[in-house]
Structures are given as C-alpha cells and as structure tokens.
Scaffold this motif. Structure first.
Motif, short mmCIF file in Angstrom:
data_model
loop_
_atom_site.label_atom_id
_atom_site.label_comp_id
_atom_site.label_asym_id
_atom_site.label_seq_id
_atom_site.Cartn_x
_atom_site.Cartn_y
_atom_site.Cartn_z
N GLY A 74 -8.44 -52.61 -28.38
CA GLY A 74 -8.54 -51.53 -29.36
C GLY A 74 -7.41 -51.46 -30.35
O GLY A 74 -7.59 -51.06 -31.48
N THR A 97 -8.00 -42.67 -26.43
CA THR A 97 -8.32 -42.93 -27.83
C THR A 97 -7.37 -43.98 -28.37
O THR A 97 -6.16 -43.90 -28.17
CB THR A 97 -8.19 -41.63 -28.67
OG1 THR A 97 -9.07 -40.65 -28.12
CG2 THR A 97 -8.55 -41.88 -30.12
N GLY A 101 -11.78 -49.76 -33.70
CA GLY A 101 -13.13 -49.26 -33.81
C GLY A 101 -14.10 -49.95 -32.89
O GLY A 101 -15.31 -49.80 -33.02
N ARG A 102 -13.59 -50.71 -31.92
CA ARG A 102 -14.46 -51.47 -31.03
C ARG A 102 -14.97 -50.62 -29.88
O ARG A 102 -14.21 -49.92 -29.23
CB ARG A 102 -13.72 -52.68 -30.47
CG ARG A 102 -13.35 -53.68 -31.55
CD ARG A 102 -12.60 -54.83 -31.01
NE ARG A 102 -13.49 -55.65 -30.16
CZ ARG A 102 -13.08 -56.73 -29.54
NH1 ARG A 102 -11.84 -57.13 -29.63
NH2 ARG A 102 -13.92 -57.41 -28.80
N ALA A 103 -16.24 -50.72 -29.63
CA ALA A 103 -16.85 -50.01 -28.50
C ALA A 103 -16.69 -50.85 -27.24
O ALA A 103 -16.75 -52.08 -27.29
CB ALA A 103 -18.33 -49.78 -28.79
N HIS A 131 -18.48 -43.47 -24.98
CA HIS A 131 -17.52 -43.65 -26.06
C HIS A 131 -18.09 -43.05 -27.33
O HIS A 131 -19.31 -42.86 -27.46
CB HIS A 131 -17.19 -45.13 -26.26
CG HIS A 131 -18.38 -45.95 -26.66
ND1 HIS A 131 -18.77 -46.10 -27.97
CD2 HIS A 131 -19.27 -46.64 -25.92
CE1 HIS A 131 -19.85 -46.86 -28.02
NE2 HIS A 131 -20.18 -47.19 -26.78
N HIS A 132 -17.20 -42.75 -28.25
CA HIS A 132 -17.63 -42.25 -29.56
C HIS A 132 -16.51 -42.49 -30.55
O HIS A 132 -15.35 -42.61 -30.18
CB HIS A 132 -18.01 -40.76 -29.50
CG HIS A 132 -16.91 -39.88 -29.00
ND1 HIS A 132 -16.77 -39.59 -27.66
CD2 HIS A 132 -15.92 -39.24 -29.64
CE1 HIS A 132 -15.72 -38.80 -27.51
NE2 HIS A 132 -15.18 -38.57 -28.68
N PRO A 133 -16.88 -42.60 -31.84
CA PRO A 133 -15.85 -42.72 -32.85
C PRO A 133 -15.04 -41.43 -32.91
O PRO A 133 -15.59 -40.35 -32.68
CB PRO A 133 -16.61 -42.93 -34.16
CG PRO A 133 -18.04 -43.06 -33.80
CD PRO A 133 -18.23 -42.63 -32.38
N SER A 134 -13.78 -41.55 -33.16
CA SER A 134 -12.95 -40.36 -33.33
C SER A 134 -12.26 -40.46 -34.68
O SER A 134 -12.35 -41.49 -35.35
CB SER A 134 -11.91 -40.26 -32.21
OG SER A 134 -11.00 -41.33 -32.29
N THR A 138 -11.46 -45.03 -31.75
CA THR A 138 -12.51 -44.93 -30.75
C THR A 138 -11.99 -44.20 -29.52
O THR A 138 -10.89 -44.48 -29.06
CB THR A 138 -12.99 -46.34 -30.33
OG1 THR A 138 -13.47 -47.02 -31.49
CG2 THR A 138 -14.09 -46.27 -29.30
N THR A 139 -12.80 -43.30 -29.00
CA THR A 139 -12.47 -42.61 -27.76
C THR A 139 -13.43 -43.09 -26.69
O THR A 139 -14.64 -43.10 -26.89
CB THR A 139 -12.59 -41.09 -27.92
OG1 THR A 139 -11.63 -40.65 -28.89
CG2 THR A 139 -12.33 -40.37 -26.61
#
Length: 150
Positions: A74, A97, A101-103, A131-134, A138-139
């Motif tokens: 990340g 976090t 931006g990688r999941a 996971h979700h974008p923050s 990425t979180t």
C-alpha cells in the motif's frame, strides 16, 4: 480460489460500521517493517485497557497481516499508515489505512509459497472484513466478536 473482498459478504451493519467513525483510538506509524510490532504493542495495550484479553492473540495476528500488507503493497515504503481500533456493541473493529489505492486480495497460495496467505488468515479468523477507498488511500478493516457475558 478467486480473489474477492468479504466486504460484500459481511452483514450490512458491520460493513456500514467499518466506514463510519467508532469510539476508539487511532495512531499513525511510518511505512516500515518495524511498524508491524508497534501496531501489535498498541493493540495489546488498548485491549488490556478495555479488558478484552481474549481477543489479543487474534487481533495481533490479523493486524500483523494488514500492517505488513500496507507497508509492502500500500505504501511502497513511503507515507504513514493509520491504525484505529474501536468497538461497536458487538464487535472489535480494526482499520488500517495506507496512502496507496490497492485493494487487498484473498487468494490461495501455492503449497511451497512463503507468502500470500495473509488475507486468507483474515478471511478465516475475522467475523467480517473488507476494504474501501478513504480520503487518504485505502482502508482495510476486520471485526472480531466481543466476548459475551460469563
């Protein structure tokens, strides 16, 4: 095994809680392998303060995986990682976090592979994860059920 995120498989209330602030504590660490141990110590102290000793081992293992992933995949070795631990009425909620931006991917590692099992462990031990974008990257989060009354 196909790559997937359990976010879509978790109960909606758990996934919703993972995206909203929960009472708890947050700390930032540099994107360094040393941060893995620091995250475990932070969690251990906080869980002891909350009287959640029963969750210490699983929490330490899962945080080790998420923080390692954040450092390796990340952050690319730069930036800070934020760790937050909170509680809902029924769960411990951990969020990591990173500025990338990688999941995360849950996939099956080869038998002789030395890595690639981290998210599989999260999948097996956590009550829910996703996971979700923050706003900062990425979180990735997981929940563990709080122990019931004894």
């Amino acid at each position: 095994m196909p790559a997937f995120s359990r976010d879509t498989l978790s109960p909606p209330s758990v996934a919703r809680a993972a995206r909203t602030p929960a009472p708890g504590h947050a700390v930032s660490f540099p994107a360094s392998p040393r941060s893995v141990a620091a995250a475990r110590r932070f969690a251990g102290r906080l869980l002891a303060e909350w009287g959640l000793h029963d969750l210490a081992d699983d929490t330490a293992l899962l945080l080790s995986e998420l923080v390692t992933n954040a450092v390796v995949h990340g952050c690319g070795g730069t930036g800070d990682i934020e760790l937050s631990l909170g509680r809902t009425p029924a769960h411990l909620l951990a969020r990591v976090t990173d500025p990338g931006g990688r999941a995360p991917l849950c996939r099956q590692a080869a038998e002789d592979s030395e890595n690639g099992r981290g998210m599989w462990l999260v999948e097996q031990l956590a009550d829910g994860w996703g996971h979700h974008p923050s706003g900062t990257g990425t979180t990735v989060w997981f929940t563990l059920p709080l122990p019931g009354p004894r």
